[in-house]
Every structure is written in structure tokens, then in C-alpha cells.
Design a protein around this motif. Structure first.
Motif, mmCIF file in Angstrom:
data_model
loop_
_atom_site.group_PDB
_atom_site.id
_atom_site.type_symbol
_atom_site.label_atom_id
_atom_site.label_comp_id
_atom_site.label_asym_id
_atom_site.label_seq_id
_atom_site.Cartn_x
_atom_site.Cartn_y
_atom_site.Cartn_z
ATOM 1 N N PHE A 3 0.832 -1.213 0.000
ATOM 2 C CA PHE A 3 0.000 0.000 0.000
ATOM 3 C C PHE A 3 0.860 1.253 0.000
ATOM 4 O O PHE A 3 0.568 2.216 -0.729
ATOM 5 C CB PHE A 3 -0.922 -0.004 1.217
ATOM 6 C CG PHE A 3 -1.791 1.219 1.299
ATOM 7 C CD1 PHE A 3 -2.973 1.298 0.583
ATOM 8 C CD2 PHE A 3 -1.420 2.317 2.067
ATOM 9 C CE1 PHE A 3 -3.772 2.433 0.641
ATOM 10 C CE2 PHE A 3 -2.205 3.454 2.140
ATOM 11 C CZ PHE A 3 -3.393 3.509 1.422
ATOM 12 N N ILE A 289 -8.542 -0.792 2.606
ATOM 13 C CA ILE A 289 -7.781 -1.840 1.930
ATOM 14 C C ILE A 289 -7.595 -3.044 2.838
ATOM 15 O O ILE A 289 -7.744 -4.203 2.422
ATOM 16 C CB ILE A 289 -6.411 -1.291 1.473
ATOM 17 C CG1 ILE A 289 -6.586 -0.262 0.362
ATOM 18 C CG2 ILE A 289 -5.497 -2.428 1.024
ATOM 19 C CD1 ILE A 289 -7.045 -0.835 -0.954
ATOM 20 N N TYR A 294 -12.252 -2.666 -1.478
ATOM 21 C CA TYR A 294 -11.371 -2.144 -2.519
ATOM 22 C C TYR A 294 -12.038 -1.081 -3.378
ATOM 23 O O TYR A 294 -11.375 -0.122 -3.807
ATOM 24 C CB TYR A 294 -10.870 -3.297 -3.396
ATOM 25 C CG TYR A 294 -10.164 -4.372 -2.597
ATOM 26 C CD1 TYR A 294 -8.984 -4.089 -1.913
ATOM 27 C CD2 TYR A 294 -10.676 -5.665 -2.527
ATOM 28 C CE1 TYR A 294 -8.327 -5.067 -1.174
ATOM 29 C CE2 TYR A 294 -10.031 -6.653 -1.795
ATOM 30 C CZ TYR A 294 -8.864 -6.352 -1.109
ATOM 31 O OH TYR A 294 -8.224 -7.313 -0.374
ATOM 32 N N ALA A 297 -12.122 2.144 -1.367
ATOM 33 C CA ALA A 297 -10.756 2.665 -1.266
ATOM 34 C C ALA A 297 -10.319 3.310 -2.581
ATOM 35 O O ALA A 297 -9.657 4.354 -2.592
ATOM 36 C CB ALA A 297 -9.796 1.546 -0.886
ATOM 37 N N TYR A 317 -2.903 -0.184 -9.138
ATOM 38 C CA TYR A 317 -3.901 -0.438 -8.088
ATOM 39 C C TYR A 317 -4.414 -1.873 -8.155
ATOM 40 O O TYR A 317 -4.634 -2.512 -7.126
ATOM 41 C CB TYR A 317 -5.068 0.543 -8.211
ATOM 42 C CG TYR A 317 -6.098 0.371 -7.110
ATOM 43 C CD1 TYR A 317 -5.815 0.766 -5.808
ATOM 44 C CD2 TYR A 317 -7.343 -0.214 -7.366
ATOM 45 C CE1 TYR A 317 -6.735 0.592 -4.791
ATOM 46 C CE2 TYR A 317 -8.273 -0.386 -6.355
ATOM 47 C CZ TYR A 317 -7.957 0.013 -5.060
ATOM 48 O OH TYR A 317 -8.869 -0.172 -4.051
ATOM 49 N N VAL A 321 -4.417 -4.675 -5.220
ATOM 50 C CA VAL A 321 -5.583 -5.453 -4.805
ATOM 51 C C VAL A 321 -5.280 -6.943 -4.885
ATOM 52 O O VAL A 321 -5.633 -7.717 -3.981
ATOM 53 C CB VAL A 321 -6.801 -5.099 -5.676
ATOM 54 C CG1 VAL A 321 -7.965 -6.047 -5.382
ATOM 55 C CG2 VAL A 321 -7.224 -3.663 -5.430
ATOM 56 N N GLU A 324 -3.098 -7.931 -1.963
ATOM 57 C CA GLU A 324 -3.845 -7.938 -0.710
ATOM 58 C C GLU A 324 -4.747 -9.167 -0.612
ATOM 59 O O GLU A 324 -4.872 -9.774 0.458
ATOM 60 C CB GLU A 324 -4.693 -6.665 -0.600
ATOM 61 C CG GLU A 324 -3.893 -5.409 -0.358
ATOM 62 C CD GLU A 324 -3.199 -5.394 0.992
ATOM 63 O OE1 GLU A 324 -3.749 -5.969 1.953
ATOM 64 O OE2 GLU A 324 -2.100 -4.815 1.077
#
Length: 372
Positions: A3, A289, A294, A297, A317, A321, A324
């Protein structure tokens, strides 16, 4: 991609963060106002016993005659040795030497009514409820309940903000502060009686303490989460300056308003504009996040990039994602709590040390500041 790596693309401390951070700093002025209001609204002015003549005829008695009612030091040592001489002379009347009982030997009598000095305060709750002498414990009990609420608020609102988000908990905290402030200002009424008025006031102070911690905790966390790692030290320190500014603001109000009810009412009205901060302050994109929100965010991160005049990298991005989601899938049990602090010996020692440090620091800081 982490992040913090993606956050550099949209800007870690641009115009967006600076504006939002300033607003967060403004919210940090409210908790000290609610904490230290008690210092002024429940201040104890100089006082003395009200004599029987004053009660009966409502006349002003010359000072030389009033001195007849003040117990001597020898009398205080003889009859009230368990308390200080100054307390004895303020809380008891010398009926032996009064103008109506010259030569009659009787013990000191405790006072039921008091005359308060109005040099600095026109009225305080101490005067309204006679929280002096043998009733001084009523004043202490209010503060005991307040700081119990301070502890409960720290525990409850911290957990709730981790579970439901910083923004909604901060908004709820502002609502509670406004409602509780008006309770403290309006609930104590003569027609309700002392017990009901006292109970409602304690309830208001308890809610104020809980909600003040909710604002302080969520505000601090949002302030350090909307910036990059290198700016966290700066934002964590500067926000504390506004705690001191809040104290100075309260001092200005207390200097101008010398009655406890009007002071409470003014501060209750002051809390109302903060209700709209819920619609101004954003949720922490870092928290979104971490919880898997998502889409929400992305909306905030796009707004950050636009305000900071940076481009939003959709490909980067999507990589974030994906990373994560892989991280979440690799973790068998999600969530953090007290038990996680006790699993590791190092974390357990750090937690115990931090708890002791915070207890001692708050005990000394609030002990000194509340006694001014």
C-alpha cells in the motif's frame, strides 16, 4: 505491491492530506475542552459558614462580628483534630463565642449553609450543590466516574474503530459529545431534586468521557493513516499541539463566562459544528484496503490523486488489490485482539510496559492538571 508503494503514486502529503489533516487537528481541540470544563464549572471558591442571623434576616454582618463565629486554632485542635485547621474554620461555627451565646460552653457546630466568594466565579456547581466540607466526596465521585468513562471509551471505541471504521465511530462520538454536553448544561434543575440532577449530570460526564476518547483515538489514527510513513512522526506530534490549543480556547470561554450553566451551554453549542465533520472527513483508505473494501478505497484514492494533481495508476492499483487478496487468503484466521498480544513473549512484554507507562503518565498529568 504494498500500500505504501502505491500511495506514493497518488501523493503521500499533498494538498488533499494537508487540508484533511488540518480538519482532524481541529477535532482534537474538542476532547480537552470536555475534560477540563470541570476545573471551572466545579471550582471551589473561598467560602465560610452562613450564620444563623444571615439565614434568618438576610442581612450583611460586619467582619468583626463574623470573627466571633470562626473557631480558634485551639478549639479546632480540641474538637476537630482529625481535619486541618483551615478546614475546621471553614466548615464549623464557634457558637461558644457568638454574640448570642457569650460564656456558654458548647462544642463546635457543623455548617449547613455557606457563603461563597464571588470574586472569580458568579456561580459554580460546588456552590449550587454545596459540595464542600462533609459533601466534598460528591465532587470527587463525579471525576471518578468521568475517568472511568475515559477508560471505557479508550477500550470500546478503539476496538469499534478497528472493526467498523474510523469515520463512523468519530461521527458517533461527536453526536454523543453534543447530546451529553446539553445534558450537563440543562439536566441539573431545582424542580428535579438533587438526586436526579446529580445522577443526570454524572451520566452526561460519563458519556462525555467515553466520546472524547472516541474522537481523540479515531482522529489520531486517521491523521497518521492518510499520510506516508515518513510523515507519521510529524502528524503524530503536531496534532497534540491542538490539544493544548483546545485548553487555551476553554480558558478564554471560562474567562468571559463565569457561571457554570452558561459555560456548559456555550461549550455544548460549540460542539454542534463538529457534527458536520462526518461529511467532510474521509475514511482511512489504508483501513478500507485492510478490510477488503477495494471499491470504496479506490474512490478515495482517485480523489486524493486528483486533488494532489497526480495520475491514478489503475494497473498498479489492480496489482495492489491482487497482492492484498493473496495475503488475506494466506492468513488462516483474520483479526487481531488481546490474545494476539499474549501469544508472543516480546509483544506481551511491550504491551505490559506500554500499559504501565500510560497509566503512570496519565495519573501524573491529569492529577496535576485537574488540581490547578
Amino acid at each position: 505491491m504494498q500500500f505504501d508503494d502505491f500511495y506514493k503514486i497518488v501523493g503521500v502529503f499533498g494538498r488533499y492530506q494537508k487540508v484533511k489533516y488540518l480538519m482532524i487537528c481541529l477535532t482534537y481541540m474538542l476532547p480537552p475542552i470536555m475534560v477540563y470544563t470541570w476545573v471551572f464549572t466545579a471550582a471551589t471558591p473561598s467560602f465560610r459558614c452562613q450564620t444563623l442571623v444571615e439565614e434568618t434576616f438576610d442581612v450583611e454582618i460586619p467582619k468583626d462580628i463574623l470573627n466571633h463565629y470562626i473557631p480558634s486554632e485551639s478549639q479546632c485542635r480540641q474538637y476537630k483534630s482529625q481535619i486541618s485547621i483551615s478546614e475546621c474554620q471553614r466548615c464549623y461555627q464557634n457558637t461558644n463565642r457568638s454574640i448570642f451565646n457569650e460564656g456558654i460552653e458548647r462544642p463546635l457546630e457543623s455548617c449547613n449553609r455557606f457563603v461563597f466568594d464571588r470574586t472569580y466565579y458568579q456561580s459554580t456547581l460546588v456552590e449550587e450543590w454545596s459540595m464542600v466540607c462533609n459533601q466534598v466526596s460528591l465532587k470527587s465521585f463525579v471525576q471518578t466516574i468521568f475517568f472511568f468513562g475515559y477508560m471505557i471509551g479508550s477500550l470500546v471505541f478503539g476496538v469499534l474503530s478497528d472493526r467498523y471504521g474510523r469515520r463512523p465511530i468519530m461521527g458517533i462520538s461527536f453526536c454523543i459529545i453534543s447530546v451529553a454536553s446539553f445534558i450537563c448544561a440543562l439536566a441539573p434543575q431545582e424542580n428535579l431534586g438533587f438526586q436526579m440532577s446529580y445522577a443526570l449530570f454524572i451520566l452526561g460526564r460519563f458519556l462525555l468521557a467515553c466520546a472524547s476518547r472516541g474522537v481523540a483515538l479515531t482522529g489520531f489514527v486517521i491523521g497518521v493513516e492518510i499520510v506516508g510513513p515518513e510523515q507519521r512522526l510529524f502528524t503524530g506530534i503536531v496534532v497534540q499541539y491542538f490539544f493544548a490549543i483546545g485548553q487555551l480556547l476553554l480558558l478564554a470561554f471560562a474567562f468571559v463566562i463565569r457561571t457554570w450553566r452558561l459555560l456548559h451551554m456555550a461549550l455544548a453549542i460549540l460542539s454542534v459544528p463538529f457534527l458536520f465533520f462526518y461529511f467532510i472527513l474521509p475514511e482511512s483508505p489504508r483501513w478500507l484496503i485492510s478490510k477488503g473494501y477495494y471499491d470504496e478505497a479506490e474512490k478515495i484514492l482517485r480523489q486524493i490523486a486528483k486533488t494532489n494533481n497526480n495520475n491514478f495508476d489503475s494497473i498498479a492499483y489492480q496489482r495492489l488489490v491482487t497482492e492484498e487478496k493473496k495475503k488475506d487468503a494466506a492468513v488462516a484466521v483474520k483479526g487481531h485482539g488481546l490474545k494476539h498480544l499474549l501469544k508472543s513473549k516480546v509483544m506481551c512484554i511491550i504491551s505490559i510496559n506500554m500499559s504501565i507507562q500510560w497509566f503512570v503518565q496519565n495519573l501524573v498529568y491529569y492529577g496535576v492538571s485537574q488540581s490547578t
